[in-house]
Design an enzyme around this catalytic site. Sequence first.
Site, PDB file in Angstrom:
ATOM      1  N   GLY A  93      11.102   5.195   9.387  1.00 27.46           N
ATOM      2  CA  GLY A  93       9.874   4.532   9.844  1.00 27.46           C
ATOM      3  C   GLY A  93       9.385   3.465   8.878  1.00 27.46           C
ATOM      4  O   GLY A  93       9.914   3.293   7.783  1.00 27.46           O
TER       5      GLY A  93
ATOM      6  N   GLY B 221       7.693   2.470   6.175  1.00 27.02           N
ATOM      7  CA  GLY B 221       7.072   3.146   5.043  1.00 27.02           C
ATOM      8  C   GLY B 221       6.218   2.218   4.201  1.00 27.02           C
ATOM      9  O   GLY B 221       5.432   2.661   3.366  1.00 27.02           O
ATOM     10  N   ARG B 222       6.407   0.934   4.388  1.00 30.31           N
ATOM     11  CA  ARG B 222       5.577  -0.021   3.636  1.00 30.31           C
ATOM     12  C   ARG B 222       5.305  -1.278   4.440  1.00 30.31           C
ATOM     13  O   ARG B 222       4.732  -2.232   3.916  1.00 30.31           O
ATOM     14  CB  ARG B 222       6.241  -0.380   2.325  1.00 30.31           C
ATOM     15  CG  ARG B 222       7.657  -0.916   2.470  1.00 30.31           C
ATOM     16  CD  ARG B 222       8.137  -1.418   1.153  1.00 30.31           C
ATOM     17  NE  ARG B 222       9.574  -1.616   1.141  1.00 30.31           N
ATOM     18  CZ  ARG B 222      10.208  -2.174   0.144  1.00 30.31           C
ATOM     19  NH1 ARG B 222       9.539  -2.608  -0.898  1.00 30.31           N
ATOM     20  NH2 ARG B 222      11.519  -2.316   0.179  1.00 30.31           N
TER      21      ARG B 222
ATOM     22  N   LYS C 259       4.929  -6.759   4.925  1.00 31.37           N
ATOM     23  CA  LYS C 259       5.827  -5.853   4.188  1.00 31.37           C
ATOM     24  C   LYS C 259       5.312  -5.708   2.764  1.00 31.37           C
ATOM     25  O   LYS C 259       5.176  -6.703   2.044  1.00 31.37           O
ATOM     26  CB  LYS C 259       7.256  -6.411   4.189  1.00 31.37           C
ATOM     27  CG  LYS C 259       8.266  -5.495   3.488  1.00 31.37           C
ATOM     28  CD  LYS C 259       9.680  -5.920   3.786  1.00 31.37           C
ATOM     29  CE  LYS C 259      10.695  -5.075   3.032  1.00 31.37           C
ATOM     30  NZ  LYS C 259      12.075  -5.479   3.364  1.00 31.37           N
TER      31      LYS C 259
ATOM     32  N   GLY D   5       4.725   2.479  -0.776  1.00 34.15           N
ATOM     33  CA  GLY D   5       4.262   1.555   0.265  1.00 34.15           C
ATOM     34  C   GLY D   5       4.170   0.102  -0.187  1.00 34.15           C
ATOM     35  O   GLY D   5       3.723  -0.757   0.566  1.00 34.15           O
TER      36      GLY D   5
ATOM     37  N   ARG E 109      14.612  -1.313  16.011  1.00 33.24           N
ATOM     38  CA  ARG E 109      15.909  -1.133  15.360  1.00 33.24           C
ATOM     39  C   ARG E 109      16.769  -0.140  16.137  1.00 33.24           C
ATOM     40  O   ARG E 109      16.238   0.610  16.961  1.00 33.24           O
ATOM     41  CB  ARG E 109      15.661  -0.552  13.953  1.00 33.24           C
ATOM     42  CG  ARG E 109      14.849  -1.471  13.088  1.00 33.24           C
ATOM     43  CD  ARG E 109      13.767  -0.684  12.355  1.00 33.24           C
ATOM     44  NE  ARG E 109      12.814  -1.615  11.714  1.00 33.24           N
ATOM     45  CZ  ARG E 109      13.013  -2.172  10.540  1.00 33.24           C
ATOM     46  NH1 ARG E 109      14.078  -1.867   9.837  1.00 33.24           N
ATOM     47  NH2 ARG E 109      12.146  -3.023  10.044  1.00 33.24           N
TER      48      ARG E 109
ATOM     49  N   ASP F 256      18.992   1.901  10.644  1.00 34.53           N
ATOM     50  CA  ASP F 256      17.580   1.477  10.698  1.00 34.53           C
ATOM     51  C   ASP F 256      17.436   0.016  10.319  1.00 34.53           C
ATOM     52  O   ASP F 256      16.346  -0.551  10.469  1.00 34.53           O
ATOM     53  CB  ASP F 256      16.710   2.349   9.784  1.00 34.53           C
ATOM     54  CG  ASP F 256      17.211   2.352   8.344  1.00 34.53           C
ATOM     55  OD1 ASP F 256      18.376   2.697   8.123  1.00 34.53           O
ATOM     56  OD2 ASP F 256      16.432   1.978   7.448  1.00 34.53           O
ATOM     57  N   ASN F 257      18.503  -0.604   9.840  1.00 29.94           N
ATOM     58  CA  ASN F 257      18.429  -2.005   9.448  1.00 29.94           C
ATOM     59  C   ASN F 257      19.190  -2.909  10.401  1.00 29.94           C
ATOM     60  O   ASN F 257      19.538  -4.039  10.056  1.00 29.94           O
ATOM     61  CB  ASN F 257      18.949  -2.177   8.020  1.00 29.94           C
ATOM     62  CG  ASN F 257      18.021  -1.532   6.996  1.00 29.94           C
ATOM     63  OD1 ASN F 257      16.851  -1.288   7.292  1.00 29.94           O
ATOM     64  ND2 ASN F 257      18.523  -1.258   5.820  1.00 29.94           N
TER      65      ASN F 257
HETATM   66  P1  AMP Z   1      15.308   0.174   3.433  1.00 26.03           P
HETATM   67  O1  AMP Z   1      16.370   0.721   2.547  1.00 26.03           O
HETATM   68  O2  AMP Z   1      14.518  -0.929   2.822  1.00 26.03           O
HETATM   69  O3  AMP Z   1      15.780  -0.153   4.792  1.00 26.03           O
HETATM   70  O4  AMP Z   1      14.238   1.344   3.598  1.00 26.03           O
HETATM   71  C1  AMP Z   1      14.567   2.599   4.098  1.00 26.03           C
HETATM   72  C2  AMP Z   1      13.304   3.363   4.357  1.00 26.03           C
HETATM   73  O5  AMP Z   1      12.543   3.516   3.163  1.00 26.03           O
HETATM   74  C3  AMP Z   1      12.366   2.732   5.365  1.00 26.03           C
HETATM   75  O6  AMP Z   1      11.751   3.755   6.084  1.00 26.03           O
HETATM   76  C4  AMP Z   1      11.367   2.020   4.477  1.00 26.03           C
HETATM   77  O7  AMP Z   1      10.140   1.814   5.109  1.00 26.03           O
HETATM   78  C5  AMP Z   1      11.234   3.008   3.341  1.00 26.03           C
HETATM   79  N1  AMP Z   1      10.782   2.368   2.107  1.00 26.03           N
HETATM   80  C6  AMP Z   1      11.471   1.531   1.311  1.00 26.03           C
HETATM   81  N2  AMP Z   1      10.726   1.169   0.246  1.00 26.03           N
HETATM   82  C7  AMP Z   1       9.534   1.804   0.365  1.00 26.03           C
HETATM   83  C8  AMP Z   1       8.341   1.842  -0.417  1.00 26.03           C
HETATM   84  N3  AMP Z   1       8.208   1.168  -1.568  1.00 26.03           N
HETATM   85  N4  AMP Z   1       7.318   2.597   0.044  1.00 26.03           N
HETATM   86  C9  AMP Z   1       7.427   3.290   1.171  1.00 26.03           C
HETATM   87  N5  AMP Z   1       8.519   3.304   1.945  1.00 26.03           N
HETATM   88  C10 AMP Z   1       9.575   2.573   1.549  1.00 26.03           C
HETATM   89 MG    MG Z   2      14.955  -0.904   6.332  1.00 19.21          MG
END
Ligand code: AMP
Ligand code: MG
Length: 543
Positions: free
Chosen positions: A113, A115-116, A136, A149, A213, A286-287
């Site tokens: 989900g 997350g930030r 973001k 976040g 996604r 998810d990407n």
């Molecule tokens: P990503 O590897 O950037 O695709 O992130 C994978 C997951 O981690 C996604 O759910 C992001 O929203 C979450 N995420 C990445 N960085 C952070 C952060 N600093 N705070 C909260 N959630 C994060």
């Molecule tokens: Mg991502």
Amino acid sequence: MSVAVNARSIDDLDELPFDNRFTRDLPADPDERNVRRQVEGAAYTRVRPTPVAAPSTIAWSPEVVALLGMAPDLPLSDDFAQVFGGNRVPAGADPFAMAYGGHQFGSWAGQLGDGRAIALGEVLDVDGHHQMLQLKGAGPTPYSRTADGRAVLRSSVREFLCSEAMHHLGIPTTRALSLVTTGDEVVRDILYSGNPAPEPGAVVCRVAPSFTRFGTFQLPASRGDHELLERLVRVTIDHSFPDLADPSVGLPELVGRWLGEVAERTATMVVDWMRVGFVHGVLNTDNLSILGLTIDYGPYGWLEDWDPMWTPNTTDASGRRYRYGQQPQVAHWNLVQLANALVPLVDGDVAPLQEAVDRYPAAYESGYRTMMAERLGWGPWRDGDDEPIQALTEVLGVTEIDQVLFFRDLADVPVDPDVDVSDADLLAPLADAWYRPEEVTGDVAADLAGWVRTWRARVAATDRDPDARVAGMDARNPRYVLRNYLAQEAIDLAEAGDPSRITELLDVLRDPYDDQPGNARFAARRPDWARDRVGCSMLSCSS
Ligand code: AMP
Ligand code: MG
């Protein structure tokens, strides 16, 4: 849309024409507490950005400002920084975080989900199309798991610049409106080596018609929530694939048609990546965007010396799952996971899903062939072209060769079959591409010249006008890409308080296929200092 929409010049962000169809048409989490938890039966949770200390806009994209119908100088206002730094929610917005899951590095990871990232909602652009505005780094959400976040300036500069660079290369991508520093510090351990350190924080406002996604569909499927799964599919088709919406078609067939379209778009996107040397770095499900947009710029990198094994992501260094040369296969694998998630919607007959997924290898193969034949100046693909293209991928490895410069400068190699040219003269236009010019002698030079002669013979076998051939090659082989060291230089300067290089690079990258005489420096191959420097050749997911 109407003339009124086209002609607008918004100078008050409370006048942005929001039309929040995502939150309107999909089920919300009834619980609006902003605490980390599993969210079931809902596509999103309403949540507001957490305010930051001192938002300041350090860069913006004039094209996205214009697309959204904003006045050109609006980004200079304090209110712009307040809104796009997350301190003020403008009128008409309906902020939320999306629920999704995903496979990370091949394993099912459950709920992930936003997350930030916090979406403000959807604005109608000057053409009347919906554009979701998403901040973001805007603070924690129920999906933040153990993280904070936030996002650091370093990764935000990279996301801002690369999304716009990809757009100007003509590659489907999410866009970036703005880059706002927060005035807050964010602690990160860049290489996960036990050395956490404070870094400046930032927020990027990302813009796309949809941020849905593959993992958006996987999450309800993994929980057996077929009602939400079907709703998500129907709403996605209505919003983003209106040409497919056909009430006379049953759900299994509709799902198959839609998945086939997603497969083709994904293939198109990956062909583009392979052409310019973009390595995403984290192709988790998810990407992967359902629209076939490049999304989530994290530890991505640009292939400089030709090395199909290269991955920019140190987190992936052992398996190299997301290396340059494997991106086509990984995208296919991800499509299979999406298809698996859709099985509950096809009444036990998976044939439409299988056919849809099978469109991917076919679309990729034909897209790749067309792209390669065009970029090499050969015009339409011909039988037999596989062989010299395969030979090219091998000869590019005989010494360290900058693939951007090689393809770009190939257009300058003399092709007249009636003129006898020495190996040295044939290779001279390519000299900038050699990282180790001292190696380009003897057998290495002979191998390279041998391939160039094959290439030339193939060019001669077409009867294309020479100028048209060169123009066609130049239109596919960029002179300027966001080389890893260029992004890092802009980051170093911005962290020291000078963000001007970001805008300077954005200006260069706006016309990547044009030779820009005053900007030759930004086309130069990677300098030696950048070879092993963190941020240039080594990146992690820490952002
Ligand atoms: P990503 O590897 O950037 O695709 O992130 C994978 C997951 O981690 C996604 O759910 C992001 O929203 C979450 N995420 C990445 N960085 C952070 C952060 N600093 N705070 C909260 N959630 C994060
Ligand atoms: Mg991502």
